[in-house]
Write a protein that holds these residues in place. Structure first.
Motif, PDB file in Angstrom:
ATOM      1  N   ASN A 151       0.830  -1.119   0.005  1.00 31.81           N
ATOM      2  CA  ASN A 151       0.153  -0.342  -0.046  1.00 31.81           C
ATOM      3  C   ASN A 151       1.091   1.404   0.181  1.00 31.81           C
ATOM      4  OD1 ASN A 151      -2.306  -0.761   0.141  1.00 31.81           O
ATOM      5  ND2 ASN A 151      -2.341  -1.597   2.753  1.00 31.81           N
ATOM      6  N   ARG A 152       0.589   2.487  -0.210  1.00 32.54           N
ATOM      7  CA  ARG A 152       1.586   3.213  -0.906  1.00 32.54           C
ATOM      8  C   ARG A 152       1.537   3.858   0.685  1.00 32.54           C
ATOM      9  NH1 ARG A 152       4.157   7.221   0.192  1.00 32.54           N
ATOM     10  NH2 ARG A 152       3.833   9.096  -1.101  1.00 32.54           N
ATOM     11  N   GLU A 153       0.878   3.178   2.024  1.00 31.82           N
ATOM     12  CA  GLU A 153       1.197   3.893   3.483  1.00 31.82           C
ATOM     13  C   GLU A 153       2.149   3.221   3.483  1.00 31.82           C
ATOM     14  OE1 GLU A 153      -2.825   5.451   2.377  1.00 31.82           O
ATOM     15  OE2 GLU A 153      -2.096   2.877   1.801  1.00 31.82           O
ATOM     16  N   ILE A 193       5.289  -3.174  -6.159  1.00 30.69           N
ATOM     17  CA  ILE A 193       4.106  -2.770  -7.339  1.00 30.69           C
ATOM     18  C   ILE A 193       2.858  -1.996  -6.074  1.00 30.69           C
ATOM     19  CG2 ILE A 193       1.879  -3.417  -8.166  1.00 30.69           C
ATOM     20  CD1 ILE A 193       3.167  -6.147  -9.583  1.00 30.69           C
ATOM     21  N   VAL A 194       2.792  -0.940  -5.800  1.00 32.39           N
ATOM     22  CA  VAL A 194       2.433   0.110  -5.337  1.00 32.39           C
ATOM     23  C   VAL A 194       0.492   0.386  -5.610  1.00 32.39           C
ATOM     24  CG1 VAL A 194       1.513   1.759  -3.368  1.00 32.39           C
ATOM     25  CG2 VAL A 194       4.097   0.970  -4.889  1.00 32.39           C
ATOM     26  N   ILE A 195      -0.529  -0.794  -4.192  1.00 39.98           N
ATOM     27  CA  ILE A 195      -1.759  -0.280  -5.210  1.00 39.98           C
ATOM     28  C   ILE A 195      -2.428   0.305  -3.668  1.00 39.98           C
ATOM     29  CG2 ILE A 195      -1.326  -3.035  -5.786  1.00 39.98           C
ATOM     30  CD1 ILE A 195      -3.111  -3.528  -2.820  1.00 39.98           C
ATOM     31  N   GLY A 196      -3.978   0.575  -4.240  1.00 39.22           N
ATOM     32  CA  GLY A 196      -4.436   1.833  -3.430  1.00 39.22           C
ATOM     33  C   GLY A 196      -3.957   2.730  -4.086  1.00 39.22           C
ATOM     34  N   ARG A 243      -5.685   0.429 -11.403  1.00 34.15           N
ATOM     35  CA  ARG A 243      -4.141   1.047 -11.897  1.00 34.15           C
ATOM     36  C   ARG A 243      -3.034   0.762 -10.144  1.00 34.15           C
ATOM     37  NH1 ARG A 243      -2.521   5.557 -15.279  1.00 34.15           N
ATOM     38  NH2 ARG A 243      -2.905   7.107 -13.740  1.00 34.15           N
ATOM     39  N   VAL A 244      -1.711   0.414 -10.815  1.00 31.48           N
ATOM     40  CA  VAL A 244      -0.943   0.217  -9.931  1.00 31.48           C
ATOM     41  C   VAL A 244       0.144   1.203 -10.510  1.00 31.48           C
ATOM     42  CG1 VAL A 244      -1.863  -2.170  -9.081  1.00 31.48           C
ATOM     43  CG2 VAL A 244      -0.197  -1.663 -10.891  1.00 31.48           C
TER      44      VAL A 244
END
Length: 219
Positions: free
Chosen positions: A91-93, A112-115, A120-121
């Motif tokens: 997650n971005r956080e 890979i960063v989601i959310g 889109r990632v």
């Protein structure tokens, strides 16, 4: 069972076989489509590791953003196809504690960063390579419930099909119509559906994990 089979069961159980009917065929298919999707949301029912258009990301140099299939519900794992090595999904956080930031750095794919945006990632760092990544996901059904013109079965496992009718009946009794609306029955069938989803989720989690053998050391 096909949607048409379930429609026949619904008509019989709801005593709605005579004309004029309280619920149209179109309403039934709409409710059944909602029931199948709600079941997947509540239970993570459909796991996918092999449908190319769903699970493959083709990473190319200098491209940070990648669209993902709109039917993906949850990301589970990712791995490179060239080496088989896992690619962390974050997650971005989570990035600050990993000492990661989007600062234009380039290099081989590391995460890979989601959310950040729907469907889109973003990858980190800015890739300097071409590589295919395969995802392991939970997803929604790939096709909506049809309008009765074909005999395609639902995508969730067959032993769940009759239980989807609990949600269909919840929706049916929630219809804003003097003859169809029944608040008590709508709540009763929603509760039945929720209880079945909880049971199914427990069973599915158990089925997805191998039973571990406990080894005891000698005295």
């Amino acid at each position: 069972m096909t949607p048409n089979d379930l429609l026949d069961v619904f008509r019989s159980e709801m005593n709605d076989e005579a004309e004029p009917r309280l619920w149209s065929d179109e309403e039934f298919y709409l409710y059944l489509d909602d029931a199948q999707k709600m079941f997947c949301r509540r239970t993570d029912n459909i796991g996918d590791a092999s449908t190319p258009e769903v699970v493959q990301l083709n990473i190319t140099p200098n491209d940070e953003w990648y669209p993902t299939h709109k039917r993906i519900w949850k990301f589970r794992e990712a791995s490179r196809t060239d080496t088989g090595r896992d690619v962390p999904i974050l997650n971005r956080e989570d990035m600050p504690q990993q000492n990661m930031r989007f600062d234009g750095r380039t290099g081989p794919l590391q995460a890979i960063v989601i959310g950040m945006e729907p469907h889109r990632v973003r990858v980190w760092p800015v890739p300097n390579e071409s590589v295919t990544v395969e995802l392991l996901v939970f997803r929604m059904p790939l096709a909506d419930v049809n309008d009765g013109t074909s005999d395609d079965e639902l995508e969730v496992d067959a032993h769940h099909h009759l239980h989807l009718l609990h949600w269909v009946k919840h929706r049916a009794y929630s219809k804003q119509d003097a003859e169809a609306f029944d608040k008590t029955k709508a709540a009763e069938f929603e509760q039945r559906f929720n209880a079945y989803c909880a049971q199914a989720q427990t069973e599915q989690r158990r089925a997805r994990h191998k039973t571990r053998v406990v080894a005891y050391g000698g005295l």
